[in-house]
Structures are given as structure tokens and as C-alpha cells.
Design an enzyme around this catalytic site. Structure first.
Site, mmCIF file in Angstrom:
data_model
loop_
_atom_site.group_PDB
_atom_site.id
_atom_site.type_symbol
_atom_site.label_atom_id
_atom_site.label_comp_id
_atom_site.label_asym_id
_atom_site.label_seq_id
_atom_site.Cartn_x
_atom_site.Cartn_y
_atom_site.Cartn_z
ATOM 1 N N GLU A 42 23.030 55.089 74.454
ATOM 2 C CA GLU A 42 22.956 53.813 73.749
ATOM 3 C C GLU A 42 23.123 52.735 74.831
ATOM 4 O O GLU A 42 24.078 52.783 75.598
ATOM 5 C CB GLU A 42 24.111 53.754 72.745
ATOM 6 N N ARG A 268 32.640 67.673 75.425
ATOM 7 C CA ARG A 268 32.461 66.520 76.300
ATOM 8 C C ARG A 268 33.409 66.632 77.489
ATOM 9 O O ARG A 268 34.399 67.354 77.446
ATOM 10 C CB ARG A 268 32.687 65.223 75.534
ATOM 11 N N LYS A 278 33.910 53.786 76.280
ATOM 12 C CA LYS A 278 33.158 52.607 76.683
ATOM 13 C C LYS A 278 33.912 51.333 76.334
ATOM 14 O O LYS A 278 33.837 50.355 77.060
ATOM 15 C CB LYS A 278 31.798 52.594 75.985
HETATM 16 P P1 ATP Z 1 29.257 55.714 71.839
HETATM 17 O O1 ATP Z 1 30.586 55.909 71.223
HETATM 18 O O2 ATP Z 1 28.940 54.302 72.150
HETATM 19 O O3 ATP Z 1 28.144 56.482 71.186
HETATM 20 P P2 ATP Z 1 28.937 57.624 73.981
HETATM 21 O O4 ATP Z 1 29.892 57.834 75.098
HETATM 22 O O5 ATP Z 1 28.604 58.726 73.059
HETATM 23 O O6 ATP Z 1 29.485 56.352 73.254
HETATM 24 P P3 ATP Z 1 26.130 57.315 74.443
HETATM 25 O O7 ATP Z 1 25.418 56.249 75.169
HETATM 26 O O8 ATP Z 1 25.813 57.520 73.015
HETATM 27 O O9 ATP Z 1 27.663 57.037 74.635
HETATM 28 O O10 ATP Z 1 25.988 58.663 75.237
HETATM 29 C C1 ATP Z 1 24.773 59.194 75.663
HETATM 30 C C2 ATP Z 1 24.889 60.682 75.763
HETATM 31 O O11 ATP Z 1 25.926 61.039 76.679
HETATM 32 C C3 ATP Z 1 25.239 61.288 74.426
HETATM 33 O O12 ATP Z 1 24.373 62.392 74.207
HETATM 34 C C4 ATP Z 1 26.659 61.726 74.590
HETATM 35 O O13 ATP Z 1 26.917 62.889 73.864
HETATM 36 C C5 ATP Z 1 26.776 61.990 76.090
HETATM 37 N N1 ATP Z 1 28.141 61.772 76.520
HETATM 38 C C6 ATP Z 1 28.874 60.650 76.395
HETATM 39 N N2 ATP Z 1 30.127 60.830 76.861
HETATM 40 C C7 ATP Z 1 30.193 62.105 77.320
HETATM 41 C C8 ATP Z 1 31.214 62.887 77.922
HETATM 42 N N3 ATP Z 1 32.429 62.405 78.145
HETATM 43 N N4 ATP Z 1 30.914 64.159 78.265
HETATM 44 C C9 ATP Z 1 29.686 64.652 78.043
HETATM 45 N N5 ATP Z 1 28.674 63.967 77.471
HETATM 46 C C10 ATP Z 1 28.915 62.702 77.116
HETATM 47 MG MG MG Z 2 26.987 58.243 71.382
#
Ligand code: ATP
Ligand code: MG
Length: 565
Positions: A42, A268, A278
Site C-alpha cells: 500500500e 511476518r 508503519k
Molecule cells: P498496513 O497495515 O498499512 O497494511 P503492511 O505492513 O501490511 O501495513 P503493506 O504495504 O500492505 O503494509 O505491505 C505490503 C506487503 O508486505 C504485504 O503483502 C504484507 O503482508 C507484507 N509485509 C508487511 N510487513 C511485513 C512483515 N513484517 N513481514 C513480512 N511481510 C510483511
Molecule cells: Mg497490508
């Protein structure tokens, strides 16, 4: 053995994990003939080391199985998104070494399709416009133990729903007055299936679609359809979406989509001594608790990059920690070790003095100098050698001298000998102090027969210290970093707020450092090992040719685990 075999043998073996096994089976059984994955950020923040895990996994699967990986901006929430983030995300994925080729997509490009599918769901009697307020809806949702209750608007007819939904799109209603919900099951034990909201009214501009829309789809609805539109085979996401999978499948089962991707969840990355939310990262930036998103202490990719991490060290880290199904914390020392391991192999060596103490060699001719040849890498002759100039006055590290040497201190002290690396064996004859009694200069004699550093009579010299010739030294500012937080789980149990765990010693700025002259030619692309001090790189933001600034990427050893001992 042929050359290719040698190369294969030395390439690190990719560890099996449950997702690789699923893909292997799917290809073997003919479920798919090729695979398509995606990384769906995102654009509402900068990428961090957790995202790197997901990038390495998704792009890595595509590379290993000869498939492709899409970069898709999941830009369905207009309020927090920005083009600045998009640009940085693209650059960071490339920096890590991955390539989406032609396959960059935007969920916002599918808005019309999402809308048409929503109309279809209404026509099938599977979606309705609910006019309850958010509070009223919450009150009917039920709990984990109690079923929810149906909204009085659930029984609206298809025509009424179509009309209301069209008028929602046309902007006739206020934010919060109406939503579109799926008609699934208010009594489902899975709360995600209790008539989830799939559209809400948001009268805000979208950074790509402008004011074309005032209704926006929710993640659970938009994500599965985006995956299906793009022909994704394996939709890999983090564990918190496990309970959303039935909804993912339900939506796709109702729609005439050409493909139904398989959602697979993995744990994660959680990393100790940092935060990865974030929201918290944004707060650190906005409250100026750090120097921007690329502060070298941040777990963001721009931060790690400015700190001096190589992309390879991050890819290696992701490979080391593996991919599993249970949530756990990875210790920060593992990330730090991965950069040490990578830089140990690639970083040329140099000598620098961070806290200089002047050392004058009595008997060495005034105004003269000579050069010593030093290897750029102890184990890699291909990295060549450089000339290090030497003269009567050199700088040594302040803590390489003790007037009254402590037990176990084998470096310089009055009457003692040490080796100046590559140069000569010297003996401390006296010290010069200022009016406050502070030592400002050490005066030494030198063994003229020890040129290059070995004693002519073979006597043993316990200490070897680094130095920089005063006449030739390059001045620089050097910034030493430590972990941004001093507790393993900032803001966790017994901590009121993650901010209160910020490590007050996480940055130390040293000015007036003395560097060997070859470092005047340092480039941003290179990292250096300053002998005995750690790995360093130029600061991409603040360093200028006339005023060098170096960042310490990592110490030579794990000082945190040594402290714990
Ligand atoms: P939000 O809460 O804003 O959705 P997010 O950390 O999930 O935050 P995204 O931009 O949606 O952010 O993440 C993009 C991709 O990265 C998603 O597929 C998410 O699952 C993966 N991702 C985010 N944080 C982690 C993490 N700590 N470990 C592994 N994958 C992650
Ligand atoms: Mg997300």
C-alpha cells in the site's frame, strides 16, 4: 570438475520451506504450468525490513520457478497514500535486485471492474446497501462467542439496492450514511463473514484517480479480485489474513473470474530492538525523533541503505531467517551479523582514527615521509594494495594509550613498545600534558630496523595499533550508531510507550576524525572496513567532497551479546 559445477557448488543452497513445497507440488501435479506471484504494497509509507522478507519471498519464488512477480500498488485507500511513497517503493524493490519487468499494476486501475462486480453481487442478491451508522452496525456484529444480528436493511430488494449503490457512486450521500455489504452469514463463527462492508463513501481525492470516485472498495474485496484479474497463482500474505481466507475464497467463488488464486499465509518478520508498524515509523519521522525515513537507525530500506547495508546482506538475511508458519521474534543481531558477513568479504580495508591523539616520533627526520604498501583485503589479493604515507607525526586512537596501563592492556603506555601497523615498532618515551593535566601528545622513539613492522631481532611485540599520518590525514565527521531502541520489544509489556524506549546513545557524532588519504576518494557505492573499528560508508545525504561524513554500518563484533555475557 567443470567450472559450472564449481559455481553451482558454491552458490548458497536455497532452503526448502512450506510455500516452495506447495509450488513444487502444484507444478508437478499440473495444477499450474507456471507461477505468478505479486508484491502488493500500500503506498502509504516507506518499505521496511519486514517488507523485504515478503519481496524476497515473492520475487524469489518467481525467479526460482521461472515464473513472474507483479508489483501491485494496493492503492484503494485514498486518505493516506502518496506518489512519494510509490516512487520510493519502486526504487527499493529494484535496489534489492528484483525486477517486475512489464508487470507493474495499480489496484486503482480496477476501480470500474470492482464496481461492476459489486453490481453483479447485488443482482445475485449477495450484496446490499446498509444505512445503519457505524455504531449501530458495530452493536449488531456480535462477538467471538455470540452470533451477530441482521441489519434491518438486509432485506432490501435488488432494485432498491442497485439504485442506492448507483447514487452512492454519484455522490448523493454523506460519508458514513451508507455502505455496501456482502450478504453472507451474520451467525458465522468467523466474524469476517458476518456481512463484511465492501464499499464506503469517502469524499476525498485519490492521488491517481482524482475525484472520479467517492466510494472506495475495502481491502478484503479489492485484493482477491486484483489477484484474480492479474492471474496470480499463489497469493502469499502474512498470518493475520488467515481468518480472511474464507472471505477471499467466497468473493471469488461468486464472481465470473478467470482464475482463483490460492492464498497462502506465512509468519511476518518481527525484529527485536526496533518497531515495524508503519504508524510508529511515521510518528518517529513526524515528531522528529529521527532524521527522516532514511535515518540510518531506522528499519526502513532507505535507512538501512544509508547506514551502509548492501542489498545482498538483506537478501541473505531473509534467506537465513527462512519462511514459517509461527509468529516469532528474530534477534537484531542476526541482521547485524548478515551485513558484517557480507562486508567482511567485499569491503576494502583502511586506517582511520576516530578520537585522535597526537604521537610524535622523536628521531624521525622532520619534514620527511615514506610510504608503506598495505593490502586492501587480508584474504583477497585481487583487491590489490594501496600506499599508506607515514611521517614524523601520526595520530593514534586515544584509547590505544594509557598512562597507567590497566591489567591486560597491551597497547601503548610509558616505556612500552607497540607496532604501528605496516610501519614501525615504537616505544613511548614521554607524554606532554596541557595546563589541565590532559595528555595532548605522546612522544616515542622508533626502531629504525623494524620497517614494515617486524622486529629485527625477532622480539615479540604484543600490541599492534592503527594510525594516520598527520601531514596526510583527511578530516571527516564520523557518525556511530547503535540500536534505536534499548529494549527488545519497544512499547511491549511493562513499557508505557515505545518512544520511552528510544536509546539515548543510538547516535554519536565525532568530528575531527583523521582518515588515511586514500579515503579522500571514497565513493557512495563502496563500504570500507576501518581496521579495528568496524564497517563504514559515506553518508549519502550529508557528505560532501570538501566535508566528508561517514556512517558506521556495523561494528566488527556483536557488542550487545558481549554485554549480556
Ligand atoms: P498496513 O497495515 O498499512 O497494511 P503492511 O505492513 O501490511 O501495513 P503493506 O504495504 O500492505 O503494509 O505491505 C505490503 C506487503 O508486505 C504485504 O503483502 C504484507 O503482508 C507484507 N509485509 C508487511 N510487513 C511485513 C512483515 N513484517 N513481514 C513480512 N511481510 C510483511
Ligand atoms: Mg497490508
Amino acid at each position: 570438475m567443470t567450472d559450472t559445477k564449481t559455481a553451482e557448488a558454491s552458490a548458497p543452497e536455497k532452503a526448502a520451506n512450506f510455500i516452495r513445497n506447495i509450488v513444487t507440488d502444484d507444478l508437478k501435479n499440473g495444477k499450474h504450468t507456471g507461477i505468478v506471484t505479486r508484491f502488493p504494497p500500500e503506498p502509504n509509507g516507506y518499505l521496511h525490513i519486514g517488507h523485504a522478507k515478503s519481496i524476497c519471498l515473492n520475487f524469489g519464488l518467481a525467479l526460482d520457478f521461472g515464473g513472474r512477480c507483479h508489483l501491485r500498488f494496493d492503492d484503494t485507500n485514498p486518505t493516506k497514500e502518496d506518489i512519494e511513497y510509490e516512487d520510493s517503493i519502486k526504487e527499493n524493490v529494484k535496489w534489492l535486485g528484483f525486477d517486475w519487468g512489464q508487470h507493474m499494476y495499480y489496484a486503482s486501475n480496477y476501480f470500474e471492474q470492482f464496481y461492476n462486480y459489486a453490481v453483479l453481487l447485488i443482482e445475485k442478491g449477495l450484496a446490499y446497501v446498509d444505512s445503519l451508522s457505524a455504531d449501530e452496525m458495530r452493536a449488531l456484529r456480535g462477538t467471538l462467542n455470540e452470533p451477530g444480528k441482521e441489519s434491518p436493511y438486509r432485506s432490501r430488494g435488488v432494485e432498491e439496492n442497485l439504485d442506492l449503490f448507483r447514487r452512492m457512486r454519484a455522490g448523493e450521500f454523506e460519508e458514513g450514511s451508507n455502505v455496501l455489504r456482502l450478504k453472507i452469514d451474520m451467525a458465522s463463527p468467523n466474524i469476517n463473514l458476518r456481512d463484511p462492508v465492501i464499499y464506503r463513501i469517502r469524499k476525498v481525492e485519490h492521488h491517481r484517480t482524482g475525484d472520479a470516485w467517492c466510494i472506495y472498495p475495502m481491502y478484503d474485496y479489492a485484493h482477491c479480485i486484483s489477484d484474480a484479474i492479474e492471474g496470480i497463482t499463489h497469493s502469499v500474505c502474512t498470518l493475520e489474513f488467515e481468518d480472511h481466507r474464507p472471505l477471499y475464497d467466497w468473493v471469488l467463488d461468486q464472481l465470473p473470474v478467470k482464475c482463483h488464486p490460492q492464498q497462502i499465509e506465512f509468519a511476518r518478520l518481527n525484529l527485536s530492538y526496533t518497531v515495524m508498524s508503519k504508524r510508529k515509523l511515521l510518528e518517529l519521522v513526524q515528531e522528529k525523533l529521527v532524521d527522516g525515513w532514511d535515518d540510518p537507525r531506522m528499519p526502513t530500506l532507505v535507512g538501512l541503505r544509508r547506514r551502509g547495508f548492501t542489498p545482498q546482506s538483506i537478501v541473505n538475511f531473509c534467506e537465513t531467517i527462512g519462511v514459517g508458519k509461527s509468529d516469532s521474534f528474530i534477534d537484531m543481531s542476526i541482521l547485524e551479523e548478515s551485513v558484517r558477513e557480507d562486508l567482511n568479504v567485499r569491503a576494502p580495508r583502511a586506517m582511520s582514527v576516530l578520537r585522535p591523539l597526537k604521537l610524535v616520533i622523536e628521531g624521525y627526520p622532520e619534514g620527511e615521509s615514506e610510504e608503506f604498501e598495505a593490502a586492501n583485503h587480508p584474504n583477497d589479493p585481487e583487491m590489490g594494495t594501496r600506499k599508506v604515507p607515514f611521517s614524523k607525526t601520526v595520530y593514534i586512537e586515544r584509547d590505544d594509550f594509557q598512562e597507567e596501563p590497566a591489567k591486560g592492556f597491551f597497547r601503548l603506555a610509558p616505556g612500552r613498545e607497540v607496532r604501528l601497523r605496516y610501519a614501525y615498532i615504537i616505544r613511548c618515551e614521554s607524554v606532554v600534558k596541557d595546563e589541565n593535566g590532559e595528555i595532548v601528545e605522546v612522544r616515542c622513539s622508533y626502531d629504525t630496523g623494524s620497517r614494515g613492522g617486524s622486529a629485527p631481532d625477532g622480539r615479540k611485540i604484543k600490541g599492534t595499533i592503527h594510525w594516520v599520518s598527520a601531514d596526510h590525514a583527511v578530516d571527516a565527521e564520523v557518525r556511530l550508531y547503535d540500536r534505536l531502541f534499548s529494549t527488545p520489544n519497544p512499547g511491549g509489556k511493562n513499557e508505557p510507550d515505545y518512544r520511552s524506549s528510544i536509546n539515548p546513545k543510538s547516535i554519536e557524532v565525532l568530528s575531527g576524525c583523521k582518515l588515511e588519504p586514500s579515503l579522500a576518494g571514497a565513493t557512495l557505492e563502496n563500504r570500507y572496513q576501518f581496521e579495528r573499528l568496524g564497517y563504514f560508508c559515506l553518508d549519502s545525504k550529508d557528505s560532501k567532497p570538501e566535508a566528508l561524513v561517514f556512517n558506521r554500518t556495523a561494528t566488527l563484533r556483536d557488542s550487545w551479546s558481549e554485554q549480556k555475557k
